[in-house]
Design an enzyme around this catalytic site. Sequence first.
Site, PDB file in Angstrom:
ATOM      1  CG  LEU A  51       9.938 -16.573  -3.981  1.00 10.74           C
ATOM      2  CD1 LEU A  51       9.769 -16.644  -2.256  1.00 10.74           C
ATOM      3  CD2 LEU A  51      10.343 -14.986  -4.575  1.00 10.74           C
ATOM      4  CG  ASP A 100      -2.109   0.888   1.088  1.00 10.04           C
ATOM      5  OD1 ASP A 100      -2.306   1.314  -0.104  1.00 10.04           O
ATOM      6  OD2 ASP A 100      -2.619   1.108   2.239  1.00 10.04           O
ATOM      7  CG  HIS A 142       0.074   2.353  -9.177  1.00  8.79           C
ATOM      8  ND1 HIS A 142      -0.183   1.861  -8.034  1.00  8.79           N
ATOM      9  CD2 HIS A 142      -0.965   3.360  -9.707  1.00  8.79           C
ATOM     10  CE1 HIS A 142      -1.487   2.544  -7.491  1.00  8.79           C
ATOM     11  NE2 HIS A 142      -1.980   3.262  -8.550  1.00  8.79           N
ATOM     12  NE  ARG A 193      -7.949   0.732   5.109  1.00 11.12           N
ATOM     13  CZ  ARG A 193      -7.355   1.757   5.386  1.00 11.12           C
ATOM     14  NH1 ARG A 193      -7.549   2.409   6.533  1.00 11.12           N
ATOM     15  NH2 ARG A 193      -6.858   2.749   4.464  1.00 11.12           N
TER      16      ARG A 193
HETATM   17  C1  IPE Z   1      -5.251  -2.654  -0.668  1.00 10.60           C
HETATM   18  O1  IPE Z   1      -5.035  -1.355  -0.639  1.00 10.60           O
HETATM   19  C2  IPE Z   1      -5.180  -3.299  -1.942  1.00 10.60           C
HETATM   20  C3  IPE Z   1      -4.005  -3.398  -2.259  1.00 10.60           C
HETATM   21  C4  IPE Z   1      -2.796  -2.969  -2.144  1.00 10.60           C
HETATM   22  C5  IPE Z   1      -3.681  -3.842  -3.883  1.00 10.60           C
HETATM   23  P1  IPE Z   1      -6.351  -0.255  -0.650  1.00 10.60           P
HETATM   24  O2  IPE Z   1      -5.496   0.974  -0.844  1.00 10.60           O
HETATM   25  O3  IPE Z   1      -7.191  -0.331  -1.876  1.00 10.60           O
HETATM   26  O4  IPE Z   1      -7.016  -0.205   0.593  1.00 10.60           O
HETATM   27  P2  IPE Z   1      -7.981   0.696   1.264  1.00 10.60           P
HETATM   28  O5  IPE Z   1      -8.756   0.876   0.242  1.00 10.60           O
HETATM   29  O6  IPE Z   1      -7.142   1.728   1.697  1.00 10.60           O
HETATM   30  O7  IPE Z   1      -8.345  -0.174   2.444  1.00 10.60           O
HETATM   31  C1  IPE Z   2      -1.230   0.362  -3.456  1.00 11.18           C
HETATM   32  O1  IPE Z   2      -1.091   1.580  -3.260  1.00 11.18           O
HETATM   33  C2  IPE Z   2      -1.753  -0.151  -5.008  1.00 11.18           C
HETATM   34  C3  IPE Z   2      -3.180  -0.539  -5.112  1.00 11.18           C
HETATM   35  C4  IPE Z   2      -4.092  -0.636  -4.321  1.00 11.18           C
HETATM   36  C5  IPE Z   2      -3.242  -0.849  -6.411  1.00 11.18           C
HETATM   37  P1  IPE Z   2      -2.430   2.872  -3.381  1.00 11.18           P
HETATM   38  O2  IPE Z   2      -2.585   3.370  -4.925  1.00 11.18           O
HETATM   39  O3  IPE Z   2      -3.542   2.467  -2.593  1.00 11.18           O
HETATM   40  O4  IPE Z   2      -1.974   4.101  -2.646  1.00 11.18           O
HETATM   41  P2  IPE Z   2      -2.415   5.119  -1.744  1.00 11.18           P
HETATM   42  O5  IPE Z   2      -2.903   4.309  -0.635  1.00 11.18           O
HETATM   43  O6  IPE Z   2      -3.563   5.833  -2.358  1.00 11.18           O
HETATM   44  O7  IPE Z   2      -1.211   6.054  -1.210  1.00 11.18           O
HETATM   45 MG    MG Z   3      -4.057   2.550  -0.651  1.00  9.48          MG
END
Ligand code: IPE
Ligand code: IPE
Ligand code: MG
Length: 234
Positions: free
Chosen positions: A123, A12, A29, A185
């Site tokens: 792995l 995340d 990303h 979470r």
């Molecule tokens: C969880 O992250 C999903 C991934 C890392 C792929 P999100 O950014 O989507 O989760 P929430 O919405 O903050 O809970």
């Molecule tokens: C995780 O990073 C990648 C995906 C959920 C696809 P986020 O895109 O959720 O990044 P934040 O949480 O918005 O910073």
């Molecule tokens: Mg996120």
Amino acid sequence: MKECVHAAIIMDGNGRWAKAQGLPRTAGHLAGADNVRTIAIAADEMGIRYLTLYAFSTENWKRAREEVKYIMKLPAVFFKKYMQEFIDRGFRMNILGELDRLPDNTRKVLEDAMEQSKNNTGLNLNICMNYGSQREITLAARAYAKDVLEGRASLDIEEADFEKYLMTKDFPPVDLLIRTSGEQRISNYLLWQIAYAELAFVKEAWPEFTPEVLRRCLEEYGHRDRRFGGIKDE
Ligand code: IPE
Ligand code: IPE
Ligand code: MG
């Protein structure tokens, strides 16, 4: 040190990391995808046998169309750059999630990666793409119900039998679940499989999660007292 056979990571914070650098979310990303390679290699070297990474959730379709489109193109970029190296290292790629809901090109790239590495014994690099744990359990329940109706399964199912319907059927339970970027979470990730996992929440965003931070998590894991409902040995 206590062995961590299966580590799972909620990768995340890509978007916030990019924003803090004055870059678009998509740059986060891209940096995040490159970091998958770095951390997979480090995890392998640290003795982890299964690394399960959350790349795109069943809820992430809610995002802006352009962001989703960009993420769906990333597997092609990623495997073009790194697949040969993964093969050389003996990594086996497994993709978890409902692949038939992905764009055709994305699905094909992911299926090719699995096919090319299916005989590898190093792995297990598991990437969760269009994955949601509630969906996984629902699909498992459907498949089980069908087996009961058609006489292939008994109603007296046990946990160990039910697990065979999950997308993780070939993998051991998760020992350590890490979430980056300070959020605490689970976001619909591996709900069944983390029943007795140790949890680690780190402040670093995924693109800045280094092998050193992974080592720190493993060290902390090594000090945890895993009881599985029993009583600590004196
Ligand atoms: C969880 O992250 C999903 C991934 C890392 C792929 P999100 O950014 O989507 O989760 P929430 O919405 O903050 O809970
Ligand atoms: C995780 O990073 C990648 C995906 C959920 C696809 P986020 O895109 O959720 O990044 P934040 O949480 O918005 O910073
Ligand atoms: Mg996120």
